[in-house]
Motif scaffolding. Sequence first.
Motif, PDB file in Angstrom:
ATOM      1  N   THR A  81      30.444 -61.477  -0.879  1.00  0.00           N
ATOM      2  CA  THR A  81      31.881 -61.735  -0.952  1.00  0.00           C
ATOM      3  C   THR A  81      32.209 -63.144  -0.513  1.00  0.00           C
ATOM      4  O   THR A  81      33.034 -63.838  -1.132  1.00  0.00           O
ATOM      5  N   SER A 109      30.195 -65.768  -0.590  1.00  0.00           N
ATOM      6  CA  SER A 109      29.693 -66.702  -1.601  1.00  0.00           C
ATOM      7  C   SER A 109      30.628 -66.754  -2.805  1.00  0.00           C
ATOM      8  O   SER A 109      30.937 -67.822  -3.336  1.00  0.00           O
ATOM      9  N   MET A 110      31.081 -65.574  -3.237  1.00  0.00           N
ATOM     10  CA  MET A 110      31.992 -65.525  -4.382  1.00  0.00           C
ATOM     11  C   MET A 110      33.343 -66.150  -4.047  1.00  0.00           C
ATOM     12  O   MET A 110      33.994 -66.752  -4.899  1.00  0.00           O
ATOM     13  N   SER A 111      33.769 -66.016  -2.779  1.00  0.00           N
ATOM     14  CA  SER A 111      35.029 -66.629  -2.366  1.00  0.00           C
ATOM     15  C   SER A 111      34.949 -68.153  -2.462  1.00  0.00           C
ATOM     16  O   SER A 111      35.878 -68.812  -2.947  1.00  0.00           O
ATOM     17  N   LEU A 131      32.869 -69.834  -4.388  1.00  0.00           N
ATOM     18  CA  LEU A 131      32.764 -70.163  -5.813  1.00  0.00           C
ATOM     19  C   LEU A 131      34.141 -70.091  -6.480  1.00  0.00           C
ATOM     20  O   LEU A 131      34.505 -70.957  -7.275  1.00  0.00           O
ATOM     21  N   HIS A 132      34.913 -69.059  -6.141  1.00  0.00           N
ATOM     22  CA  HIS A 132      36.256 -68.894  -6.706  1.00  0.00           C
ATOM     23  C   HIS A 132      37.141 -70.075  -6.317  1.00  0.00           C
ATOM     24  O   HIS A 132      37.879 -70.623  -7.155  1.00  0.00           O
ATOM     25  N   VAL A 171      34.261 -67.975 -14.635  1.00  0.00           N
ATOM     26  CA  VAL A 171      33.631 -67.886 -13.311  1.00  0.00           C
ATOM     27  C   VAL A 171      34.671 -67.517 -12.261  1.00  0.00           C
ATOM     28  O   VAL A 171      34.440 -66.661 -11.390  1.00  0.00           O
ATOM     29  N   SER A 229      34.441 -64.026 -10.162  1.00  0.00           N
ATOM     30  CA  SER A 229      34.324 -64.135  -8.707  1.00  0.00           C
ATOM     31  C   SER A 229      35.571 -63.597  -8.022  1.00  0.00           C
ATOM     32  O   SER A 229      35.488 -63.011  -6.934  1.00  0.00           O
ATOM     33  N   ILE A 272      35.270 -59.902  -7.715  1.00  0.00           N
ATOM     34  CA  ILE A 272      34.317 -59.495  -6.678  1.00  0.00           C
ATOM     35  C   ILE A 272      34.940 -59.592  -5.286  1.00  0.00           C
ATOM     36  O   ILE A 272      34.756 -58.701  -4.443  1.00  0.00           O
ATOM     37  N   ILE A 273      35.698 -60.648  -5.017  1.00  0.00           N
ATOM     38  CA  ILE A 273      36.230 -60.837  -3.656  1.00  0.00           C
ATOM     39  C   ILE A 273      37.457 -59.976  -3.390  1.00  0.00           C
ATOM     40  O   ILE A 273      37.829 -59.777  -2.243  1.00  0.00           O
ATOM     41  N   GLN A 311      40.402 -61.583   1.793  1.00  0.00           N
ATOM     42  CA  GLN A 311      38.954 -61.499   1.663  1.00  0.00           C
ATOM     43  C   GLN A 311      38.380 -60.306   2.442  1.00  0.00           C
ATOM     44  O   GLN A 311      37.179 -60.077   2.402  1.00  0.00           O
TER      45      GLN A 311
END
Length: 523
Positions: free
Chosen positions: A8, A10-12, A14-15, A151, A155, A158-159, A522
């Motif tokens: 989470t 990592s995806m945050s 990336l987002h 992306v 992402s 996911i978060i 998050q």
Amino acid sequence: MSRQPSLTQSMSALHTWAGLVLGWLLFAIFLTGTLAVFDRELTWWMQPELQDRQVDQASAVQVAQRWLAANQRDASAWNIGLPTARDPSLSVSAGEQRRGQRTLIDAESGEQITPRETAGGSFFFRFHYTLHMPRFLGIWVVGFAAMAMLVAIISGIIIHKKIFKDFFTFRPVKGQRSWLDGHNASAVLLLPFHLMITYTGLVIFFLIYMPAATDALYGGDRDALLRELRPDAQQQQGARRGEGGRPSREVQTASAAMLPLDHFITLGEAHYGAGMLSSLSVAQPGRVNARVEVRPLLGSRLELTKGEALAFNAITGELLRAPPPTRTSLLVQKVMAGLHFAQFGGYPMRWLYFICGLVSSAMIASGLVLYTVKRRRQSAAQGVWLRQVEWLNLACVGGLMLACVALLWANRLLPADLAEREGWELRVFFGAWLAALLHARLRAPLRGWLEQLAASAVLLLGLPLLDLLTALAVPDRIRLGVDLTGLGLGALLALAAWKVSTRPTATVRAARRAPAAMAEVQS
């Protein structure tokens, strides 16, 4: 030993960075794409010399046939652009003239009309997928931004552990929390639209983005691929030269009386439906080998029908060629393109896309603003970077909105007979955007947002008055629709400017609470 970040976390990250780095481009792409939903209506508004005569296509094609017979009797081909609900103009051209070289005529009297030169709504359409760059380069830049959008969407899914809750959560008058709720709710509510519009935008240019199959199977010859996908294209080209190859000189010069062209409107509507025709062309008019091709509107079906036509013998009315069934692979691509261009479903579907586009643009803009608010109260080490992001947010969001409405004002205020008038309209557009960028660089962020939002609101609210003062006739349904839409958007921007002006203290307090609010999404 430091802990590895969770999925989470990592995806945050990336987002955040995918949305920030390309968020400015994505806002420009989405906003101009939203305006391009009504590109023809905007072009009509920007040419007030044209009048909606409410003439049906059968009557209009008779007027066009008389004009062409009187002025282009010996031409090798006649082309007629039929009036439609979105573009009531009647256009004619002869030979191999392109659309930009067409002659506009009055659908009732047949008199030639010379409207002002303008960039038109097609400027927003081209900007949407090229960013006013050289076409190939622009397509690649927009494609890269679209991949970043995918992306950010994936992402973001996911978060958002509480994605269902976010759909129903909105806490008004809560400062930063309200912005965050609005950003989340718009993202979740329009998630299917975001996925569809982004993916289909990439599919449209699949031969550019993914050329490996063409290179491997056809030696890089794109035309060979298209010939295999559309074998009827060669048949159409051969048919225009005559049956069995090029006709003899005696056959070419032999004259014959053609059926009235409105007869082919009836035949075309029997196949595609009433009001579903866009144009009609005649090859070798007035000769024994004359042929008529009737083309449908792009939105006659869900799939994009560009290049499709019915061919008739102009002397007997016999059907010579009907569009063959589309191969499955090409049909999939056409349906994807049709979904992206919103050419189906009429005005209800067009308004749905327009509203979704506005909400999507607001989602991107709110995400950019949330990034700066979250970090505004952090350490001074981030101060220089944060200031750059703040003024770029204002220039790319507020400045682009101001530039778009400035283009409409320039269209009506510049002299109608000005040389290179289209170029001057674009100079006003980019000049206003540059001025907004300089303004954003020099003003405090809150003050800059207030002034640019207020300026755009005033110009949009004044659009109906501008139309009334500069119109050459009573505003018709299309121009009135543009005026009322501008009035509504101006009211929304005026409300946003008022909110900014009346709650500066609350905005500062919200900024201090931002880290906790962002952590909540998050969790």
